[in-house]
Write a protein that holds these residues in place. Sequence first.
Motif, short mmCIF file in Angstrom:
data_model
loop_
_atom_site.label_atom_id
_atom_site.label_comp_id
_atom_site.label_asym_id
_atom_site.label_seq_id
_atom_site.Cartn_x
_atom_site.Cartn_y
_atom_site.Cartn_z
N LEU A 112 1.39 13.28 3.57
CA LEU A 112 0.70 12.82 4.92
C LEU A 112 0.31 11.26 4.88
CD1 LEU A 112 -1.37 16.15 5.77
CD2 LEU A 112 0.78 14.91 6.93
N ALA A 113 -0.21 10.91 3.38
CA ALA A 113 -0.73 9.62 3.47
C ALA A 113 0.42 8.63 3.41
CB ALA A 113 -1.31 9.51 2.20
N GLU A 114 1.67 9.17 2.90
CA GLU A 114 2.81 8.19 2.90
C GLU A 114 3.40 8.16 4.25
OE1 GLU A 114 5.77 9.57 0.26
OE2 GLU A 114 4.41 9.77 -1.50
N ASN A 115 3.34 9.10 5.04
CA ASN A 115 3.98 9.14 6.68
C ASN A 115 3.00 8.06 7.33
OD1 ASN A 115 5.85 10.87 6.07
ND2 ASN A 115 4.85 12.49 6.42
N MET A 116 1.72 8.40 7.08
CA MET A 116 0.73 7.45 8.04
C MET A 116 1.14 6.12 7.68
SD MET A 116 -2.78 9.49 7.79
CE MET A 116 -3.59 8.22 8.64
N GLN A 117 1.35 5.53 6.19
CA GLN A 117 1.56 4.15 5.68
C GLN A 117 2.99 3.80 6.49
OE1 GLN A 117 0.57 4.16 1.83
NE2 GLN A 117 -1.24 5.09 2.03
N ALA A 118 3.94 4.43 6.40
CA ALA A 118 5.22 4.32 6.55
C ALA A 118 5.22 4.11 8.38
CB ALA A 118 6.38 5.54 6.48
N GLN A 119 4.24 4.91 9.18
CA GLN A 119 4.04 4.81 10.58
C GLN A 119 3.52 3.38 10.90
OE1 GLN A 119 2.26 8.02 12.04
NE2 GLN A 119 3.82 9.45 11.44
N LYS A 120 2.52 3.06 9.88
CA LYS A 120 1.79 1.63 10.22
C LYS A 120 2.79 0.50 9.75
CE LYS A 120 -2.34 1.08 8.99
NZ LYS A 120 -3.61 0.88 8.34
N CYS A 121 3.72 0.76 8.90
CA CYS A 121 4.71 -0.48 8.88
C CYS A 121 5.51 -0.66 10.01
CB CYS A 121 5.70 0.02 7.68
SG CYS A 121 4.68 -0.34 6.16
N HIS A 138 0.91 -1.32 0.14
CA HIS A 138 -0.12 0.09 0.13
C HIS A 138 0.82 1.28 0.14
CE1 HIS A 138 -3.74 2.38 2.18
NE2 HIS A 138 -3.69 2.33 0.45
N TYR A 139 1.96 1.24 0.76
CA TYR A 139 2.97 2.33 0.76
C TYR A 139 3.56 2.57 -0.65
CZ TYR A 139 6.75 4.93 2.65
OH TYR A 139 7.95 5.97 2.79
N ASP A 152 -12.12 -1.10 19.39
CA ASP A 152 -12.12 -1.45 20.73
C ASP A 152 -10.88 -2.21 21.10
OD1 ASP A 152 -14.70 -0.26 20.76
OD2 ASP A 152 -15.69 -2.13 20.45
N SER A 153 -10.29 -2.78 20.34
CA SER A 153 -9.19 -3.54 20.62
C SER A 153 -7.67 -2.94 20.46
CB SER A 153 -9.19 -4.74 19.79
OG SER A 153 -10.19 -5.68 20.02
N ASP A 154 -7.76 -1.59 19.83
CA ASP A 154 -6.85 -0.85 19.68
C ASP A 154 -5.82 -1.40 18.84
OD1 ASP A 154 -5.24 1.60 19.87
OD2 ASP A 154 -4.40 0.72 21.84
N ILE A 155 -6.11 -1.95 17.60
CA ILE A 155 -5.22 -2.63 16.78
C ILE A 155 -5.41 -2.09 15.32
CG2 ILE A 155 -5.07 -4.77 17.93
CD1 ILE A 155 -7.26 -6.09 16.20
N LEU A 156 -5.83 -0.92 15.22
CA LEU A 156 -6.24 -0.24 14.11
C LEU A 156 -4.74 -0.24 13.05
CD1 LEU A 156 -8.38 2.81 14.85
CD2 LEU A 156 -8.94 0.82 13.44
N ASP A 157 -3.50 -0.13 13.66
CA ASP A 157 -2.37 -0.21 13.07
C ASP A 157 -2.17 -1.57 12.48
OD1 ASP A 157 -1.90 2.63 13.05
OD2 ASP A 157 -0.71 2.66 14.72
N PHE A 158 -2.52 -2.57 13.17
CA PHE A 158 -2.21 -4.01 12.86
C PHE A 158 -3.38 -4.64 11.71
CE2 PHE A 158 -0.75 -4.13 17.33
CZ PHE A 158 0.41 -3.45 17.05
N VAL A 159 -4.37 -3.92 11.21
CA VAL A 159 -5.42 -4.32 10.39
C VAL A 159 -5.35 -3.40 9.03
CG1 VAL A 159 -6.80 -5.56 12.00
CG2 VAL A 159 -7.01 -3.25 11.55
N ASP A 160 -5.84 -3.92 8.15
CA ASP A 160 -5.77 -3.46 6.85
C ASP A 160 -7.46 -2.76 6.16
OD1 ASP A 160 -3.27 -3.97 6.31
OD2 ASP A 160 -4.00 -6.17 6.19
N ILE A 161 -7.93 -2.02 7.23
CA ILE A 161 -9.28 -1.61 6.86
C ILE A 161 -9.26 -0.44 5.77
CG2 ILE A 161 -11.39 0.01 7.94
CD1 ILE A 161 -10.73 -1.47 10.74
N ASP A 162 -8.19 0.26 5.95
CA ASP A 162 -8.08 1.44 4.85
C ASP A 162 -8.05 0.56 3.30
OD1 ASP A 162 -5.62 0.45 5.65
OD2 ASP A 162 -4.60 2.53 5.47
N VAL A 163 -7.22 -0.30 3.29
CA VAL A 163 -7.05 -1.10 1.85
C VAL A 163 -8.23 -1.76 1.56
CG1 VAL A 163 -5.57 -3.08 0.87
CG2 VAL A 163 -4.47 -1.66 2.66
#
Length: 416
Positions: free
Chosen positions: A114-123, A55-56, A169-180
Amino acid sequence: MEVDSVPGGNSVSSAIPSNTMSAAAAASCAPSSKLTQLSESLKLEHQFMRVPFEHYKKTIRTNHRIVEKEISSVVSSVVDVADSELSPGDAVQRLNSLVFRLQGLKRKLEEGGLAENMQAQKCRARIDHLESADAENLCEWNNTRLKRILVDYMLRMSYYDTAEKLAKDSDILDFVDIDVFHEAKKVIIALNNKDVAPALAWCSENKSRLKKSKSKFEFQLRLQEFIELVRAVKHLDAIAYARKYLSPWGGTYLKEVQRVMATLAFKGTTECPTYKVLFEAKQWDYLVEQFKQEFCKLYGMTFESLLNIFLQAGLSALKTPFCYEDDCTKEDPLSQELFRKLAMPLPFSKQHHSKLVCYITKDLMDTENPPLVLPNGHVYSTKAMEEMARKNNGVIQCPRTGDICNFSNLVKSYIS
């Protein structure tokens, strides 16, 4: 006697970042079984790292294309202004419009950055999550992993709102691919509504990668658009469409093009089996499934959901012919009818070795604790029988049948 089968075969191996294994190395003081379990778990995290990285890369490519297109257009316009004989006022007006255009490009680049930075942070967050795994927090780490797998399943089944709520609720938004998956959601909804425009736009965005993988998804979409024109009895429009969009594919998929062109001689209500199938509504369902496969391939995802893969692997590992016998122990999950139905199409586990587990103590029966056979044929461990004989003055009572015998009547069994 209970038999706990150990499946053979090679373990799953996938490329993962080498630094994710540092957690296992750091936990050298932990039990070896937990370390082995952790090591094998990390090998299955290929998709976990691959999807955000792809995605990045896609975002970077998109931003690069925007810059190239806009800069090329601006430079060309500047050259035109310089070569033309415009009045000073007109030249200033043209240059001002180019300035506004460049300002718009700057805003787009800021949004893209900004989108690139967010995706880099997710990685980065996912790498940190893998590095945080060790034998001490293995239970908690596996719970997080289970929630990730459930969210992945919900997203694939189009339960987007439920998946997002569980992730928040599980605070795992960075660990899942909802945006994709939201990118796929638009295309899937459109195809279900018999609209190919968003799917064609998606093919255009990913044209180079689809061409590299020799995908025929765009061709299938073009065929379906042609069929819809024929269904609407717009034959002239269909012919014009075929000349523009189907003829470039003729060299690669000539037979398919010839077959679909023959529908011009038939109506949408034809009963001829060869062409009737092209007008059926299930063709749209086929396109949805085709898109899901191409989408997963593009992002390096498995075609099956992780939940299905893990369930099938677990059930197949547990499945032995003994599971379907009437005297199968109730502690075996496959003694349950629902699990048996799920495991029915799966192969039996490939066994190189088996473990003999004592029915009474649940201890492993081996050369240190050999099995003893009662006169009625049931087998228990030596430790269990010695303990029972010590408590009952040398008398043994079979816990399954209630038969009574002396300890001296037991026969040692040898494992080969």
